[in-house]
Design a protein around this motif. Sequence first.
Motif, mmCIF file in Angstrom:
data_model
loop_
_atom_site.group_PDB
_atom_site.id
_atom_site.type_symbol
_atom_site.label_atom_id
_atom_site.label_comp_id
_atom_site.label_asym_id
_atom_site.label_seq_id
_atom_site.Cartn_x
_atom_site.Cartn_y
_atom_site.Cartn_z
ATOM 1 N N LYS A 7 -6.672 -13.247 27.365
ATOM 2 C CA LYS A 7 -5.782 -13.337 26.199
ATOM 3 C C LYS A 7 -4.637 -14.269 26.536
ATOM 4 C CE LYS A 7 -3.669 -11.817 22.374
ATOM 5 N NZ LYS A 7 -3.477 -12.861 21.443
ATOM 6 N N THR A 8 -4.359 -15.208 25.665
ATOM 7 C CA THR A 8 -3.224 -16.105 25.865
ATOM 8 C C THR A 8 -2.151 -15.792 24.827
ATOM 9 O OG1 THR A 8 -4.195 -17.795 24.442
ATOM 10 C CG2 THR A 8 -4.678 -17.954 26.792
ATOM 11 N N TYR A 9 -0.919 -16.083 25.192
ATOM 12 C CA TYR A 9 0.223 -15.822 24.323
ATOM 13 C C TYR A 9 1.047 -17.091 24.180
ATOM 14 C CZ TYR A 9 -0.891 -10.952 25.297
ATOM 15 O OH TYR A 9 -1.536 -9.737 25.415
ATOM 16 N N SER A 10 1.615 -17.280 23.022
ATOM 17 C CA SER A 10 2.513 -18.417 22.814
ATOM 18 C C SER A 10 3.879 -18.077 23.411
ATOM 19 C CB SER A 10 2.661 -18.709 21.323
ATOM 20 O OG SER A 10 3.395 -17.671 20.696
ATOM 21 N N GLU A 13 5.648 -15.670 21.140
ATOM 22 C CA GLU A 13 5.168 -14.296 21.303
ATOM 23 C C GLU A 13 5.757 -13.649 22.558
ATOM 24 O OE1 GLU A 13 0.742 -14.259 19.298
ATOM 25 O OE2 GLU A 13 0.984 -15.318 21.212
ATOM 26 N N MET A 14 5.831 -14.411 23.635
ATOM 27 C CA MET A 14 6.396 -13.883 24.887
ATOM 28 C C MET A 14 7.880 -13.564 24.710
ATOM 29 S SD MET A 14 3.943 -13.616 27.035
ATOM 30 C CE MET A 14 4.768 -13.436 28.589
ATOM 31 N N SER A 17 8.281 -10.471 22.630
ATOM 32 C CA SER A 17 7.890 -9.266 23.361
ATOM 33 C C SER A 17 8.885 -8.882 24.451
ATOM 34 C CB SER A 17 6.504 -9.485 23.976
ATOM 35 O OG SER A 17 6.102 -8.364 24.724
#
Length: 108
Positions: A7-10, A13-14, A17
């Motif tokens: 799973k990758t996150y932008s 998004e990081m 979070s």
Amino acid sequence: MATEEIKTYSLTEMKDSYIGKVGTTDRDEYEYELRMDVLGKMIKSARQKRHLTQEELGKLVGVQKAQISKLESSANSATIDTVLKVFRALKAEINFNVKLEDDFVKLT
């Protein structure tokens, strides 16, 4: 053998979070600190392009070398007046934009 998909996150998004959503106090403080860090780096870069030491720039502005050093590492504690004096001494133009929702504020 099945492979697991990673799973990758932008970056957004990081930040959402781990720092907080846009508009939260923690996120606003983070964004402010980041801008002040960038401003400090711009001052240092401009000073170096003018071939000035921190001490020489301090004399032009009327402050101690230590204050220039502190300003370059983070412009957090600087007043807008000091920042303007520094850029004036560096013969550098600085522009400010104020944006309200989708419109930039223009001085008339």
